[in-house]
Scaffold this motif. Structure first.
Motif, short mmCIF file in Angstrom:
data_model
loop_
_atom_site.label_atom_id
_atom_site.label_comp_id
_atom_site.label_asym_id
_atom_site.label_seq_id
_atom_site.Cartn_x
_atom_site.Cartn_y
_atom_site.Cartn_z
N MET A 1 13.46 -10.27 -33.46
CA MET A 1 12.29 -9.59 -32.93
C MET A 1 11.62 -10.48 -31.90
N THR A 2 11.27 -9.92 -30.76
CA THR A 2 10.62 -10.67 -29.70
C THR A 2 9.11 -10.63 -29.87
N GLN A 3 8.50 -11.79 -29.77
CA GLN A 3 7.05 -11.88 -29.90
C GLN A 3 6.41 -11.67 -28.54
N SER A 4 5.37 -10.85 -28.48
CA SER A 4 4.66 -10.60 -27.23
C SER A 4 3.42 -11.47 -27.20
N LEU A 5 3.27 -12.27 -26.15
CA LEU A 5 2.13 -13.17 -26.02
C LEU A 5 1.21 -12.69 -24.92
N THR A 6 -0.08 -12.84 -25.13
CA THR A 6 -1.07 -12.50 -24.12
C THR A 6 -1.84 -13.76 -23.79
N ALA A 7 -1.94 -14.08 -22.52
CA ALA A 7 -2.66 -15.27 -22.08
C ALA A 7 -4.16 -15.06 -22.25
N LYS A 8 -4.82 -16.09 -22.73
CA LYS A 8 -6.26 -16.06 -22.95
C LYS A 8 -7.01 -16.25 -21.63
N PHE A 9 -6.45 -17.03 -20.71
CA PHE A 9 -7.11 -17.36 -19.45
C PHE A 9 -6.36 -16.72 -18.29
N GLY A 10 -7.08 -16.36 -17.23
CA GLY A 10 -6.49 -15.74 -16.07
C GLY A 10 -6.58 -16.62 -14.84
N LEU A 11 -5.87 -16.23 -13.80
CA LEU A 11 -5.92 -16.97 -12.54
C LEU A 11 -7.35 -17.01 -12.03
N GLY A 12 -7.73 -18.17 -11.55
CA GLY A 12 -9.07 -18.35 -11.00
C GLY A 12 -10.14 -18.69 -12.03
N GLN A 13 -9.79 -18.66 -13.31
CA GLN A 13 -10.78 -18.97 -14.35
C GLN A 13 -10.94 -20.47 -14.48
N ILE A 14 -12.17 -20.90 -14.66
CA ILE A 14 -12.47 -22.32 -14.86
C ILE A 14 -12.33 -22.64 -16.34
N VAL A 15 -11.57 -23.68 -16.65
CA VAL A 15 -11.35 -24.10 -18.03
C VAL A 15 -11.62 -25.60 -18.14
N ARG A 16 -11.75 -26.06 -19.36
CA ARG A 16 -11.84 -27.50 -19.59
C ARG A 16 -10.85 -27.89 -20.67
N HIS A 17 -10.39 -29.11 -20.57
CA HIS A 17 -9.41 -29.65 -21.52
C HIS A 17 -10.17 -30.13 -22.75
N ARG A 18 -9.69 -29.78 -23.93
CA ARG A 18 -10.40 -30.12 -25.18
C ARG A 18 -10.43 -31.63 -25.45
N GLN A 19 -9.35 -32.37 -25.13
CA GLN A 19 -9.30 -33.80 -25.45
C GLN A 19 -9.60 -34.70 -24.26
N GLU A 20 -9.33 -34.22 -23.05
CA GLU A 20 -9.53 -35.03 -21.85
C GLU A 20 -10.85 -34.64 -21.20
N SER A 21 -11.35 -35.45 -20.32
CA SER A 21 -12.66 -35.16 -19.72
C SER A 21 -12.51 -34.60 -18.31
N PHE A 22 -11.91 -33.41 -18.20
CA PHE A 22 -11.84 -32.78 -16.89
C PHE A 22 -11.91 -31.27 -17.01
N ARG A 23 -12.34 -30.68 -15.90
CA ARG A 23 -12.36 -29.22 -15.75
C ARG A 23 -11.39 -28.88 -14.64
N GLY A 24 -10.98 -27.61 -14.60
CA GLY A 24 -10.10 -27.18 -13.53
C GLY A 24 -10.03 -25.67 -13.44
N VAL A 25 -9.33 -25.21 -12.43
CA VAL A 25 -9.15 -23.78 -12.20
C VAL A 25 -7.69 -23.42 -12.48
N VAL A 26 -7.48 -22.33 -13.21
CA VAL A 26 -6.13 -21.87 -13.54
C VAL A 26 -5.48 -21.32 -12.27
N VAL A 27 -4.30 -21.87 -11.91
CA VAL A 27 -3.61 -21.42 -10.71
C VAL A 27 -2.26 -20.77 -11.00
N ASP A 28 -1.78 -20.85 -12.25
CA ASP A 28 -0.53 -20.20 -12.62
C ASP A 28 -0.47 -20.10 -14.13
#
Length: 104
Positions: free
Chosen positions: A1-28
């Motif tokens: 059976m194939t599992q279907s995954l849905t991404a939580k974040f979209g292109l252009g969304q600003i995210v931050r890394h939980r363990q590292e101290s940086f923010r960024g924009v999702v590009v892919d």
């Protein structure tokens, strides 16, 4: 059976890394790990992975991160439509990709 995954974040969304101290924009977004197969990679490859253009002190840098190490950053507004048009392109099917990469 194939599992279907849905991404939580979209292109252009600003995210931050939980363990590292940086923010960024999702590009892919990859539905699952798509990094090198001959190198040690993350343990849990069956989750979305993101290429994030991170904002550093002097310049930006590109990282490849699993969804479970990223979180939404409520302190930073998403990209404006003008900024999105500058960084991303959209084809007739509505698929979005960074301007520097072809839509696949």
């Amino acid at each position: 059976m194939t599992q279907s995954l849905t991404a939580k974040f979209g292109l252009g969304q600003i995210v931050r890394h939980r363990q590292e101290s940086f923010r960024g924009v999702v590009v892919d977004v990859d539905a699952a790990y798509a990094g090198p197969v001959n190198e040690p990679g993350p343990d849990n490859r069956d989750q979305p992975f993101y290429r994030v253009l991170a904002m550093g002190g002097d310049a930006g840098f590109l990282i490849y991160a699993a969804e479970n190490v990223l979180e939404h950053d409520p302190d930073v507004a998403p990209l404006s439509p003008t900024d999105q048009a500058h960084w991303f392109t959209m084809d007739q099917q509505g698929r979005i990709a960074p301007r520097a990469q072809p839509i696949h």
